[in-house]
Design a protein around this motif. Sequence first.
Motif, PDB file in Angstrom:
ATOM      1  N   UNK A  54       0.860  -1.175   0.000  1.00 43.72           N
ATOM      2  CA  UNK A  54       0.000   0.000   0.000  1.00 43.72           C
ATOM      3  C   UNK A  54       0.897   1.226   0.000  1.00 43.72           C
ATOM      4  N   UNK A  55       0.307   2.400  -0.180  1.00 45.91           N
ATOM      5  CA  UNK A  55       1.099   3.627  -0.272  1.00 45.91           C
ATOM      6  C   UNK A  55       0.800   4.529   0.925  1.00 45.91           C
ATOM      7  N   UNK A  56       1.846   5.058   1.531  1.00 50.94           N
ATOM      8  CA  UNK A  56       1.715   5.994   2.642  1.00 50.94           C
ATOM      9  C   UNK A  56       2.081   7.398   2.191  1.00 50.94           C
ATOM     10  N   UNK A  57       1.444   8.375   2.819  1.00 49.68           N
ATOM     11  CA  UNK A  57       1.800   9.767   2.564  1.00 49.68           C
ATOM     12  C   UNK A  57       3.030  10.092   3.406  1.00 49.68           C
ATOM     13  N   UNK A  58       4.203   9.995   2.793  1.00 47.06           N
ATOM     14  CA  UNK A  58       5.458  10.129   3.537  1.00 47.06           C
ATOM     15  C   UNK A  58       5.769  11.563   3.922  1.00 47.06           C
ATOM     16  N   UNK A  59       4.981  12.511   3.412  1.00 44.53           N
ATOM     17  CA  UNK A  59       5.163  13.908   3.795  1.00 44.53           C
ATOM     18  C   UNK A  59       4.174  14.342   4.876  1.00 44.53           C
ATOM     19  N   UNK A  60       3.262  13.456   5.202  1.00 41.97           N
ATOM     20  CA  UNK A  60       2.187  13.810   6.136  1.00 41.97           C
ATOM     21  C   UNK A  60       2.212  12.840   7.309  1.00 41.97           C
ATOM     22  N   UNK A  61       3.083  13.123   8.273  1.00 41.12           N
ATOM     23  CA  UNK A  61       3.146  12.267   9.455  1.00 41.12           C
ATOM     24  C   UNK A  61       3.420  13.121  10.688  1.00 41.12           C
ATOM     25  N   UNK A  62       3.019  12.583  11.835  1.00 43.99           N
ATOM     26  CA  UNK A  62       3.177  13.289  13.110  1.00 43.99           C
ATOM     27  C   UNK A  62       3.621  12.312  14.174  1.00 43.99           C
ATOM     28  N   UNK A  63       4.617  12.706  14.972  1.00 43.99           N
ATOM     29  CA  UNK A  63       5.012  11.919  16.143  1.00 43.99           C
ATOM     30  C   UNK A  63       4.151  12.374  17.314  1.00 43.99           C
ATOM     31  N   UNK A  64       3.373  11.450  17.857  1.00 42.67           N
ATOM     32  CA  UNK A  64       2.465  11.810  18.943  1.00 42.67           C
ATOM     33  C   UNK A  64       3.238  12.242  20.176  1.00 42.67           C
ATOM     34  N   UNK A  65       2.750  13.281  20.833  1.00 44.96           N
ATOM     35  CA  UNK A  65       3.436  13.818  22.006  1.00 44.96           C
ATOM     36  C   UNK A  65       2.996  13.152  23.306  1.00 44.96           C
ATOM     37  N   UNK A  66       1.752  12.736  23.370  1.00 38.04           N
ATOM     38  CA  UNK A  66       1.210  12.261  24.642  1.00 38.04           C
ATOM     39  C   UNK A  66       1.001  10.743  24.707  1.00 38.04           C
ATOM     40  N   UNK A  67       1.324  10.030  23.618  1.00 38.49           N
ATOM     41  CA  UNK A  67       1.156   8.578  23.623  1.00 38.49           C
ATOM     42  C   UNK A  67       2.374   7.925  22.992  1.00 38.49           C
ATOM     43  N   UNK A  68       2.950   6.962  23.711  1.00 39.00           N
ATOM     44  CA  UNK A  68       4.116   6.255  23.191  1.00 39.00           C
ATOM     45  C   UNK A  68       3.739   5.080  22.296  1.00 39.00           C
ATOM     46  N   UNK A  69       2.485   4.625  22.396  1.00 42.50           N
ATOM     47  CA  UNK A  69       2.033   3.523  21.557  1.00 42.50           C
ATOM     48  C   UNK A  69       0.515   3.515  21.508  1.00 42.50           C
ATOM     49  N   UNK A  70       0.002   2.902  20.458  1.00 44.36           N
ATOM     50  CA  UNK A  70      -1.433   2.703  20.307  1.00 44.36           C
ATOM     51  C   UNK A  70      -1.709   1.215  20.444  1.00 44.36           C
ATOM     52  N   UNK A  71      -2.597   0.856  21.369  1.00 45.70           N
ATOM     53  CA  UNK A  71      -2.905  -0.551  21.593  1.00 45.70           C
ATOM     54  C   UNK A  71      -1.809  -1.250  22.377  1.00 45.70           C
ATOM     55  N   UNK A  72      -1.908  -2.553  22.456  1.00 46.59           N
ATOM     56  CA  UNK A  72      -0.946  -3.376  23.188  1.00 46.59           C
ATOM     57  C   UNK A  72       0.138  -3.878  22.242  1.00 46.59           C
ATOM     58  N   UNK A  73       1.384  -3.621  22.601  1.00 47.14           N
ATOM     59  CA  UNK A  73       2.495  -4.094  21.771  1.00 47.14           C
ATOM     60  C   UNK A  73       2.507  -5.622  21.744  1.00 47.14           C
TER      61      UNK A  73
END
Length: 294
Positions: A155-174
Motif C-alpha cells: 500500500x502507499x503511505x503519505x510520507x510527507x504527512x506524518x506526526x510523532x504523537x506527544x502524549x502517547x508512546x504507543x497505540x494498543x498493546x504491543x
Amino acid sequence: MKNKSISLEIDPSIMEKNMRIVKDSAVEEEINKLLAETIPSQTVKPRPGFCVKTFTKPDNKKVFVNICLTEAIPCPRNISNGELMQILNSEDPSSYRVPMSIGEGRTEPDKSGIPATVYDVAINPDFFCKIEKDDLFQTFFLTVVFEGLQDKYQFELDMQKFTILKNRKSIGTLQSHRIQVRDVKKYEDKTKPLIEEIQKPTPKITEIPAVKKKELIYRLRREPPVGEIQYLLAEFMIPSTIELKDLNLEVGEDRLVLDSKGLFQVVDFFLPCSVDQDIVDAQLNRNKDVSMAI
C-alpha cells in the motif's frame, strides 16, 4: 490448425518476514516446538518508544506505527551525520542497514474510538536514542520504515504527512515477536540492503524432486518411403495400465497430439505433410498393446 478428435475403438518469495503474531495458544505452542528444533530464536516483548501517525494514499486512511524497543535486535553500526549523507549520496545508498522487526497490521481504536490500522516496528534501544536526538537520523529512519511497510504490505503511505504523537508512546498493546538469534557482526557488512528485517525463522523444508513422467514409445511410418506421401501410419505402444477413457487423440492438418491425462508425457509432433482429416481413423489393439492412428 483445425483439430479432429478421434474416438479409439477397442480391437492416461527491507523483508519476511516478520514476526508473525499467533493468537491461538495451541498453534503457537506447536510452532514454538517446531522452531526450537530448527533455528535458534527467542520470543521478545518490546517496550514502547514513540508512535507515529500517518495516512494512506489515496484513500487517506489513518495508520499508526509504534516504534518499540528490544535489545534482541542488533544495533546498526554507529556512523556520523556526515557519513550518513555520504552514504545516501553515493552510488550504493543501501550499504547502511537498519535491523528492525516489522509486525503484522492489526486494528485498534484511536483516541476518538475510531478503528485504525496499527503496526509495531521494533529496533535496538541504542539506535532509538540516536534517532530521538538527531533530526537527520530520525527522518532517514522513518523514511526507511515507511518504505518497508509499503513494500511488505503493498500500500502507499503519505510520507510527507506524518506526526510523532506527544502524549502517547504507543497505540494498543504491543505484540510479542519471535526473532532469530543472529550474529551482530553481520550488520557490519556493507553489501546488504538499506533495511534489514529480522525474519521469523521457518523450519527447513526438504523439497521432493518432481518425478519425471515416462514417455510413450511410438514410430511414424510413411508409404511410399520416398517421393509423394500416399499415407501415414503412427504406432504407439500403450501400456495396459492406461485405459481407453484416459486417452485423447487429436489429429490436425499437419499435427498429432496424444494425451493420457497426465499419466505419461504428452506426445505432440508435426506431420511431414498435410492429411485429410475426414479419412483419419484410429484403433486400439490390446493384444499387441499398440494404438494405431492412420
